[in-house]
Design a protein around this motif. Sequence first.
Motif, PDB file in Angstrom:
ATOM      1  N   VAL A   1       0.844  -1.197   0.000  1.00 31.31           N
ATOM      2  CA  VAL A   1       0.000   0.000   0.000  1.00 31.31           C
ATOM      3  C   VAL A   1       0.881   1.249   0.000  1.00 31.31           C
ATOM      4  N   GLU A   2       0.517   2.205  -0.862  1.00 33.01           N
ATOM      5  CA  GLU A   2       1.271   3.452  -0.980  1.00 33.01           C
ATOM      6  C   GLU A   2       0.671   4.517  -0.081  1.00 33.01           C
ATOM      7  N   THR A   3       1.522   5.261   0.596  1.00 33.56           N
ATOM      8  CA  THR A   3       1.075   6.440   1.330  1.00 33.56           C
ATOM      9  C   THR A   3       0.799   7.550   0.316  1.00 33.56           C
ATOM     10  N   MET A   4      -0.403   8.114   0.386  1.00 33.15           N
ATOM     11  CA  MET A   4      -0.883   9.026  -0.654  1.00 33.15           C
ATOM     12  C   MET A   4      -0.974  10.460  -0.154  1.00 33.15           C
ATOM     13  N   GLU A   5      -1.218  11.359  -1.117  1.00 34.82           N
ATOM     14  CA  GLU A   5      -1.477  12.751  -0.809  1.00 34.82           C
ATOM     15  C   GLU A   5      -2.985  12.954  -0.667  1.00 34.82           C
ATOM     16  N   GLY A   6      -3.378  14.040  -0.020  1.00 35.87           N
ATOM     17  CA  GLY A   6      -4.798  14.370   0.060  1.00 35.87           C
ATOM     18  C   GLY A   6      -5.414  13.991   1.400  1.00 35.87           C
ATOM     19  N   ALA A   7      -6.742  14.159   1.478  1.00 39.71           N
ATOM     20  CA  ALA A   7      -7.497  13.862   2.695  1.00 39.71           C
ATOM     21  C   ALA A   7      -8.208  12.524   2.553  1.00 39.71           C
TER      22      ALA A   7
ATOM     23  N   ALA B   1      -4.240  -5.344  10.468  1.00 40.23           N
ATOM     24  CA  ALA B   1      -5.622  -5.822  10.452  1.00 40.23           C
ATOM     25  C   ALA B   1      -5.821  -6.962   9.455  1.00 40.23           C
ATOM     26  N   LEU B   2      -5.172  -6.864   8.299  1.00 47.69           N
ATOM     27  CA  LEU B   2      -5.346  -7.882   7.259  1.00 47.69           C
ATOM     28  C   LEU B   2      -4.385  -9.055   7.451  1.00 47.69           C
ATOM     29  N   ASN B   3      -3.279  -8.827   8.159  1.00 49.54           N
ATOM     30  CA  ASN B   3      -2.432  -9.901   8.661  1.00 49.54           C
ATOM     31  C   ASN B   3      -2.040 -10.929   7.605  1.00 49.54           C
ATOM     32  N   SER B   4      -1.378 -10.457   6.551  1.00 48.33           N
ATOM     33  CA  SER B   4      -0.901 -11.357   5.502  1.00 48.33           C
ATOM     34  C   SER B   4       0.521 -10.973   5.113  1.00 48.33           C
ATOM     35  N   PRO B   5       1.408 -11.956   4.931  1.00 52.22           N
ATOM     36  CA  PRO B   5       2.752 -11.616   4.457  1.00 52.22           C
ATOM     37  C   PRO B   5       2.758 -11.046   3.051  1.00 52.22           C
ATOM     38  N   TRP B   6       1.634 -11.180   2.332  1.00 50.75           N
ATOM     39  CA  TRP B   6       1.553 -10.710   0.946  1.00 50.75           C
ATOM     40  C   TRP B   6       1.002  -9.293   0.848  1.00 50.75           C
ATOM     41  N   PHE B   7       0.743  -8.645   1.989  1.00 53.54           N
ATOM     42  CA  PHE B   7       0.262  -7.259   1.998  1.00 53.54           C
ATOM     43  C   PHE B   7       1.120  -6.458   2.964  1.00 53.54           C
ATOM     44  N   GLN B   8       1.923  -5.534   2.404  1.00 51.13           N
ATOM     45  CA  GLN B   8       2.848  -4.754   3.214  1.00 51.13           C
ATOM     46  C   GLN B   8       2.781  -3.281   2.798  1.00 51.13           C
ATOM     47  N   ILE B   9       3.852  -2.525   2.996  1.00 42.73           N
ATOM     48  CA  ILE B   9       3.841  -1.076   2.795  1.00 42.73           C
ATOM     49  C   ILE B   9       4.894  -0.685   1.768  1.00 42.73           C
ATOM     50  N   TYR B  10       4.476   0.127   0.796  1.00 43.14           N
ATOM     51  CA  TYR B  10       5.370   0.650  -0.249  1.00 43.14           C
ATOM     52  C   TYR B  10       5.226   2.170  -0.203  1.00 43.14           C
ATOM     53  N   PRO B  11       5.878   2.833   0.762  1.00 43.07           N
ATOM     54  CA  PRO B  11       5.623   4.254   0.995  1.00 43.07           C
ATOM     55  C   PRO B  11       6.268   5.169  -0.036  1.00 43.07           C
TER      56      PRO B  11
END
Length: 286
Positions: A153-159, A174-184
Amino acid sequence: MPARPPIGIYEKALPLDIDWYERLDLARKVGFDFVELSCDESSERQARLEWTKTQRQCLRDAVDKSGVPLLTMCLSAHRALALGSADAKTRDKGLDLLQKAIDFSLDLGVRMIQIAGYYDFYGAVDGGAEERYLDALAEGIVWASEAGVMLGVETMEGANVVDSIRRALCHVEALNSPWFQIYPDIGNLAAHGFDVGEELETGHGHIVGIHVKDSRPGEPRRVPFGAGVVPFVAAFRKLAELGFRGPVLIEMWNDNRPDSLDLIVASRQWVIGKMLEGGFVDDAAL
């Protein structure tokens, strides 16, 4: 372990009027290790996900011939096909797009899809948008895990968006999967006024890639490197402290400018200079 983390360039920084082999080979010649594919709101880029086996094979051949992989995909098309939309048809289209992107990535060797942290970019975000977004991602994570493709998931601009690594981490947990992480995106973090170093430390162990660009408050795109507020040296110093070794993507939009090659060469040199200052890489690794 590689001598340094792979450094890539965004597809939209490269010339448009050349074929894929020429585009990938150009990236190689100027020193990039990979190219990030774009699947944005345009019908042209979304149509790639419908390519035939023959068309996909042609792109795989270009990758093999050039030696430059399409390591990551920026899936920003969910700005329009919002996963958190109150409209069920829009959500269904967004999920269909995500499934096709995962299938395409599996065929092309794309290892990671950057998921935009927009709940509902164009809609009137209500109290249920975030929950609908997470419900949709939970379905996508099943497909991604079956394909062995990482979602970040990317950290985005805006509200009303995933604006920080702290918020992204809540979703990851919350989703607790090794296949879902953070791409900031450190440019978006700085444009929001967050302490980039503190944010990166918060995400330690869950960051799978980094988008690098400059920005200013209210101006998250197309700010020349060095003209914005991003604390690049501090960010790279923190990444070095955390032992981060994942892909680093220089995000630029050159709009097919005749001087696009000069711009990406200069930008790569500038960013690497900041990496050196921050101790993220050393001269022997370049």
